[in-house]
Write a protein that holds these residues in place. Structure first.
Motif, PDB file in Angstrom:
ATOM      1  N   ALA A  98       0.846  -1.199   0.000  1.00 13.73           N
ATOM      2  CA  ALA A  98       0.000   0.000   0.000  1.00 13.73           C
ATOM      3  C   ALA A  98       0.877   1.244   0.000  1.00 13.73           C
ATOM      4  CB  ALA A  98      -0.919  -0.005   1.221  1.00 13.73           C
ATOM      5  N   SER A  99       0.455   2.265  -0.766  1.00 12.78           N
ATOM      6  CA  SER A  99       1.210   3.513  -0.842  1.00 12.78           C
ATOM      7  C   SER A  99       0.282   4.687  -1.078  1.00 12.78           C
ATOM      8  CB  SER A  99       2.234   3.447  -1.986  1.00 12.78           C
ATOM      9  OG  SER A  99       2.877   4.704  -2.164  1.00 12.78           O
ATOM     10  N   ALA A 100       0.609   5.822  -0.441  1.00 13.02           N
ATOM     11  CA  ALA A 100      -0.119   7.069  -0.675  1.00 13.02           C
ATOM     12  C   ALA A 100       0.661   7.965  -1.630  1.00 13.02           C
ATOM     13  CB  ALA A 100      -0.350   7.794   0.652  1.00 13.02           C
ATOM     14  N   GLY A 101       1.670   7.409  -2.268  1.00 14.95           N
ATOM     15  CA  GLY A 101       2.555   8.184  -3.136  1.00 14.95           C
ATOM     16  C   GLY A 101       2.004   8.452  -4.523  1.00 14.95           C
ATOM     17  N   HIS A 296      -5.139   7.444  -0.344  1.00 20.80           N
ATOM     18  CA  HIS A 296      -5.286   8.852  -0.709  1.00 20.80           C
ATOM     19  C   HIS A 296      -3.995   9.613  -0.417  1.00 20.80           C
ATOM     20  CE1 HIS A 296      -9.449   8.613  -1.721  1.00 20.80           C
ATOM     21  NE2 HIS A 296      -9.840   8.256  -0.530  1.00 20.80           N
ATOM     22  N   GLY A 297      -3.574  10.452  -1.360  1.00 23.04           N
ATOM     23  CA  GLY A 297      -2.319  11.188  -1.226  1.00 23.04           C
ATOM     24  C   GLY A 297      -2.265  12.113  -0.026  1.00 23.04           C
ATOM     25  N   SER A 298      -3.417  12.637   0.390  1.00 19.77           N
ATOM     26  CA  SER A 298      -3.460  13.561   1.534  1.00 19.77           C
ATOM     27  C   SER A 298      -3.823  12.843   2.830  1.00 19.77           C
ATOM     28  CB  SER A 298      -4.485  14.667   1.269  1.00 19.77           C
ATOM     29  OG  SER A 298      -5.770  14.101   1.033  1.00 19.77           O
ATOM     30  N   ALA A 299      -3.640  11.543   2.847  1.00 21.29           N
ATOM     31  CA  ALA A 299      -4.099  10.715   3.960  1.00 21.29           C
ATOM     32  C   ALA A 299      -3.502  11.110   5.306  1.00 21.29           C
ATOM     33  CB  ALA A 299      -3.791   9.252   3.674  1.00 21.29           C
ATOM     34  N   LYS A 300      -4.382  11.167   6.303  1.00 23.04           N
ATOM     35  CA  LYS A 300      -3.974  11.265   7.708  1.00 23.04           C
ATOM     36  C   LYS A 300      -4.012   9.850   8.280  1.00 23.04           C
ATOM     37  CE  LYS A 300      -3.471  15.766   8.057  1.00 23.04           C
ATOM     38  NZ  LYS A 300      -4.332  16.560   8.938  1.00 23.04           N
ATOM     39  N   ALA A 301      -3.683   9.716   9.560  1.00 21.26           N
ATOM     40  CA  ALA A 301      -3.569   8.396  10.183  1.00 21.26           C
ATOM     41  C   ALA A 301      -4.844   7.567  10.052  1.00 21.26           C
ATOM     42  CB  ALA A 301      -3.187   8.550  11.652  1.00 21.26           C
ATOM     43  N   SER A 302      -6.000   8.190  10.266  1.00 22.87           N
ATOM     44  CA  SER A 302      -7.265   7.443  10.207  1.00 22.87           C
ATOM     45  C   SER A 302      -7.525   6.900   8.805  1.00 22.87           C
ATOM     46  CB  SER A 302      -8.424   8.343  10.657  1.00 22.87           C
ATOM     47  OG  SER A 302      -8.532   9.489   9.818  1.00 22.87           O
ATOM     48  N   THR A 303      -7.142   7.667   7.784  1.00 22.89           N
ATOM     49  CA  THR A 303      -7.322   7.228   6.404  1.00 22.89           C
ATOM     50  C   THR A 303      -6.400   6.059   6.093  1.00 22.89           C
ATOM     51  OG1 THR A 303      -7.845   9.498   5.802  1.00 22.89           O
ATOM     52  CG2 THR A 303      -7.369   7.992   4.003  1.00 22.89           C
TER      53      THR A 303
END
Length: 328
Positions: A98-101, A296-303
């Motif tokens: 998994a990656s938010a990149g 999601h690229g702007s993900a916070k911890a909960s995301t």
């Protein structure tokens, strides 16, 4: 279950990625492997009191930024956190990645490093979007700007499998995004897509769907080319954020509206959660031979935690074998 996470992917990496990974490992019972610079990872964890002692680290010296070319994941930045993680997945050292990149790089990496399922023409982004009753899956939402009709047909098969096995929807309704609901609507491309989808025995095709009906309960899966899908996704997110901002502004207008807000605060929080696309964490890369998930690229911890919950479900579903059989 072992899931590799790109510790340096996304706008809020590595801090929010580490927080989300810690929460996920504790609540979901999964083993997390962090890909990235170990020195920075350990320093960030220490400074923010995040316990990563149970997490393995895959050393990577580089980071793929949002400005980098997607192909850098296989060439210029082959030692990036994303590339190292994808290679480890391809080598069987984990069950998922998994990656938010960089979205383009994730698609290229899933295609060139992890490889596609045999018979799949293109991988697809397939985010889960909120609607009036639950959610729907949109495929493709940006991996393929230009598509052929047979690709749309495969997206429908793959997304239908995912929604059935991972999201537990029996016989998910599949619709084609179009400018009208009548069978003859659209141009030659839409007509060819419609004909193929109608003949596809592996899906429950219900016909054309207009964009204004997406937020209602029009379908469980909606398919389109990546150009159209990306516009739909971004507009959907923007309208939801603007709407919630407008409602919040209305309640903060004066003392009377603030008192009214206090009375319905609980219900408002429920509504906000239902409209928040971050609740679903991101999008699976459908068509890859092993589970790859784009956070999601702007993900916070909960995301991040939500994304890893869906990644876990992706692995447990075993749908990759089912997709392979369906597209054979």
């Amino acid at each position: 279950m072992r899931i590799i996470v790109d510790a340096f992917g996304g706008d809020n990496a590595p801090l929010e990625i580490l927080k989300g990974c810690y929460d996920a490992s504790k609540e979901l019972g999964i083993d997390i492997v962090l890909a990235g610079n170990s020195e920075i990872i350990r320093k960030t964890a220490s400074e923010n009191n995040i316990d990563i002692s149970a997490m393995e680290i895959l050393e990577a010296s580089e980071v793929i930024t949002m400005e980098d070319e997607p192909t850098s994941v296989v060439k210029a930045k082959a030692d990036s956190s994303m590339a190292v993680g994808l290679k480890a997945l391809a080598d069987g050292k984990a069950d998922a990645f998994a990656s938010a990149g960089n979205s383009g790089a994730v698609v290229v990496g899933a295609t060139m490093i992890v490889k596609r399922i045999k018979g799949v023409k293109r991988v697809a982004f397939a985010p889960v979007m909120p609607k009036n009753k639950g959610f729907f899956m949109l495929a493709d939402s940006g991996a393929n700007v230009e598509c052929r009709p047979e690709m749309i047909n495969q997206f429908a098969t793959m997304a239908s499998c995912y929604v059935n096995k991972v999201m537990n929807i029996d016989k998910p309704r599949v619709g084609l995004a179009n400018v009208g609901t009548e069978d003859h609507k659209g141009g030659p491309f839409q007509h060819e897509c419609f004909a193929l989808l109608k003949e596809n025995k592996d899906i429950n095709f219900i016909g054309n769907i207009e964009a204004r009906d997406f937020p209602d309960d029009a379908a469980d899966v909606i398919v389109c080319d990546g150009f159209t899908g990306n516009i739909i996704t971004k507009l959907y997110e923007g309208v939801a954020m603007t709407l919630m901002g407008k409602i919040k502004g209305l309640f903060m207008k004066n003392l009377k509206t603030k008192l009214a807000a206090a009375l319905i605060l609980k219900d408002f929080k429920v509504l906000k959660k239902e409209l928040d696309y971050n609740e679903y964490g991101g999008a699976p890369i459908l068509g890859a031979s092993k589970p790859v998930f784009k956070i999601h690229g702007s993900a916070k911890a909960s995301t991040v935690k939500s994304a890893l919950r869906l990644t876990k479900a992706y692995v447990e579903s075993g749908i990759i074998d089912e997709i392979a059989e369906a597209v054979k």
